[in-house]
Enzyme design. Structure first.
Site, PDB file in Angstrom:
ATOM      1  N   LYS A 176       0.871  -1.175   0.000  1.00  0.00           N
ATOM      2  CA  LYS A 176       0.000   0.000   0.000  1.00  0.00           C
ATOM      3  C   LYS A 176       0.905   1.221   0.000  1.00  0.00           C
ATOM      4  O   LYS A 176       1.443   1.619   1.025  1.00  0.00           O
ATOM      5  CB  LYS A 176      -0.900  -0.004   1.240  1.00  0.00           C
ATOM      6  CG  LYS A 176      -2.288   0.638   1.038  1.00  0.00           C
ATOM      7  CD  LYS A 176      -2.271   2.074   0.605  1.00  0.00           C
ATOM      8  CE  LYS A 176      -1.848   3.003   1.723  1.00  0.00           C
ATOM      9  NZ  LYS A 176      -1.926   4.445   1.285  1.00  0.00           N
ATOM     10  N   GLY A 229       7.228   5.070   8.311  1.00  0.00           N
ATOM     11  CA  GLY A 229       6.439   6.291   8.450  1.00  0.00           C
ATOM     12  C   GLY A 229       6.626   6.892   9.826  1.00  0.00           C
ATOM     13  O   GLY A 229       7.618   6.639  10.507  1.00  0.00           O
ATOM     14  N   SER A 230       5.646   7.648  10.257  1.00  0.00           N
ATOM     15  CA  SER A 230       5.753   8.374  11.515  1.00  0.00           C
ATOM     16  C   SER A 230       5.635   7.440  12.713  1.00  0.00           C
ATOM     17  O   SER A 230       4.998   6.379  12.644  1.00  0.00           O
ATOM     18  CB  SER A 230       4.671   9.448  11.604  1.00  0.00           C
ATOM     19  OG  SER A 230       3.403   8.869  11.811  1.00  0.00           O
ATOM     20  N   GLU A 251      10.016   1.071  10.696  1.00  0.00           N
ATOM     21  CA  GLU A 251      11.048   2.089  10.526  1.00  0.00           C
ATOM     22  C   GLU A 251      10.342   3.423  10.685  1.00  0.00           C
ATOM     23  O   GLU A 251       9.615   3.872   9.786  1.00  0.00           O
ATOM     24  CB  GLU A 251      11.715   1.955   9.155  1.00  0.00           C
ATOM     25  CG  GLU A 251      13.041   2.678   9.064  1.00  0.00           C
ATOM     26  CD  GLU A 251      12.912   4.030   8.395  1.00  0.00           C
ATOM     27  OE1 GLU A 251      12.933   5.033   9.139  1.00  0.00           O
ATOM     28  OE2 GLU A 251      12.801   4.089   7.176  1.00  0.00           O
ATOM     29  N   GLU A 382      10.659  16.184  15.163  1.00  0.00           N
ATOM     30  CA  GLU A 382      11.333  15.869  13.908  1.00  0.00           C
ATOM     31  C   GLU A 382      10.989  16.939  12.876  1.00  0.00           C
ATOM     32  O   GLU A 382       9.820  17.107  12.507  1.00  0.00           O
ATOM     33  CB  GLU A 382      10.899  14.493  13.400  1.00  0.00           C
ATOM     34  CG  GLU A 382      11.588  14.066  12.132  1.00  0.00           C
ATOM     35  CD  GLU A 382      11.156  12.683  11.672  1.00  0.00           C
ATOM     36  OE1 GLU A 382      11.899  12.071  10.880  1.00  0.00           O
ATOM     37  OE2 GLU A 382      10.086  12.210  12.096  1.00  0.00           O
TER      38      GLU A 382
END
Length: 481
Positions: A176, A229-230, A251, A382
């Site tokens: 996805k 992603g986050s 990750e 971030e």
């Protein structure tokens, strides 16, 4: 050969949207023009992808490793043959400068070649038995269907780094991609099909991330879930995956420190810091967000860093001269401005060109926040854009403590030529990856991943394939004894 397609790829078939309303509009962030539409797949379509992958796994798990390797190598060669088309497609839907896009195509393709080779090395072990008439050992077997959710900042490499490992291990995959960058993923599907990928082994579904997560996490046949992603979304996926006890690899976010000691060449350190911060226009989880410079060279470093930063051309990514492209959406521009404003309000000195010079609404002119402190949001959040924070340090222990003062633990960088210092920083920095006198720390041979809330597991290297393998223990007795 055209790589452009606006349909999902499920069970070896290209499938259009169910209706004109069930489509996602994809925007070129550099000029805000529509690139086209892709299907906004519903739960039924996503379930169809799971069915296809589960059926294909029955045979693919038993495929000879040579067959898996040959298909991955053919896929790699297809990417190389279509390098320029892939790069231009990436720049149009993601925005990164064309030179960086070409680099990502090479980087992404390298994982397919690497895992084609690793497919032959999923070794088990022989265990010395207590009873010499018995045989004991382990086998490595593929987990099953792997669901893979990838981000928009590296729309090719984040797919191949995961899928290459999964397919080499004997798993089947459902990808996805991010809704901002689906065309790169669909181009990969076309190349996989051309490479002879068996039906159902590799599927690409476009649509809402929440719907996909709900569907795959609820299905027992999906045995592995990999996400980049986050950290916020990663936490949610971990909670969902727990219900069916899936193997997860995550990750997640990063807030990398870049530490510059007084014994290095300032110009070399500046060039490395600029590269580490501003690649992908700062939209990179390993970006050097917090730069700590020894006080004795701090002023000189800031002056040279700002001069180099201000010289970076900003503009549309297909212009070969540009080094900074657009951000992925206007909300990202607002987020960067908010971080800069907060730092200014807390006393930092802001360097950089005025935002009125930005070539479009999705561009942010690079900024340096000099003299940042822990009270500023930039210290703990971030900064996913072209905003660098720089502070002075006096003592190595203080630099290590400041660098570690974050929930994240992905990448870190240290510049010094003192061997004892290198060992101190290497052991003291609480990060999954430490670059010493280099910012070029990635590649297919690298175990990429973080600690703390930067994720779980590793991708790439000899360990990347481990995320998709189970260990089966066997014990063979002597029936005639």
């Amino acid at each position: 050969m055209s790589l452009w397609t606006d349909q999902t790829f499920i069970d070896g078939q290209w499938q259009p949207a169910d209706s004109p309303a069930a489509r996602i509009n994809v925007i070129d962030p550099g000029n805000e023009e529509s690139l086209g539409h892709v299907p906004d797949a519903d739960a039924t379509r996503m379930q169809q992808a799971i069915d296809a992958a589960a059926t294909a796994f029955t045979d693919w798990r038993h495929a000879a490793v040579g067959e898996r390797a040959d298909i991955l190598l053919a896929w790699y060669q297809g990417m190389q043959a279509n390098r320029e088309d892939l790069a231009r497609l990436m720049t149009r839907e993601q925005g990164k400068p064309i030179a960086e896009a070409r680099g990502e195509v090479d980087y992404a393709a390298s994982f397919l070649r690497w895992f084609a080779e690793e497919a032959r090395r999923t070794y088990g072990a022989t265990i010395p038995p207590e009873d010499p008439t018995m045989a004991i050992g382990t086998l490595r077997e593929p987990m099953g269907v792997a669901a893979i959710i990838t981000p928009w900042n590296f729309p090719l490499a984040m797919i191949t780094r995961k899928v290459g490992a999964a397919i080499a291990a004997g798993c089947t995959a459902i990808v996805k991609p991010a809704s901002q960058t689906p065309f790169c993923a669909l181009a990969l599907a076309r190349l996989a099909d051309d490479a002879g990928m068996p039906t159902g082994v590799f599927n690409v579904v476009t649509g809402a991330g929440r719907q996909f997560a709900d569907t795959v996490c609820a299905d027992d046949r999906v045995r592995a879930l990999s996400f980049t992603g986050s950290t916020h979304v990663g936490r949610s996926l971990l909670a969902q995956a727990a219900d069916t006890v899936k193997a997860t690899s995550m990750e997640l976010g990063g807030n990398a420190p870049f530490i510059v000691c007084e014994d290095v060449d300032i110009d070399v350190a500046v060039e490395a810091a600029v590269a580490a911060k501003f690649q992908t226009s700062g939209q990179d989880c390993v970006a050097a967000n917090r730069i700590f410079v020894h006080r004795s060279i701090y002023d000189a470093f800031v002056d040279r860093f700002v001069a180099r930063m201000d010289a970076m051309p900003v503009g549309y990514g297909l212009d070969e001269n540009n080094e900074i492209g657009p951000l992925i959406h206007t909300d990202a521009v607002a987020d960067m401005q908010s971080l800069v404003d907060d730092a200014r309000d807390h006393g930092a000195v802001i360097h950089g060109r005025d935002q009125s010079q930005a070539p479009g609404p999705q561009f942010f002119m690079p900024q340096a926040i000099a003299g940042f402190t822990h009270e500023m949001r930039i210290a703990t959040e971030e900064s996913f854009g072209p905003v660098a924070a720089i502070a002075a340090f006096d003592d190595d222990a203080d630099a290590i403590a400041a660098a570690n003062d974050t929930i994240y633990g992905l990448a870190s960088y240290i510049y010094t030529h003192d061997d004892a210092r290198i060992r101190t920083f290497l052991r003291g920095l609480d990060f999954g990856m430490v670059g010493i006198n280099t910012m070029d720390i990635t590649g297919p041979h690298v175990p990429f991943g973080g600690v703390k809330q930067s994720g779980l597991g590793r991708e790439g290297a000899h360990v990347g394939i481990e995320e998709y393998l189970e260990t089966k223990y066997y014990c063979i007795g002597n029936a005639h004894r």
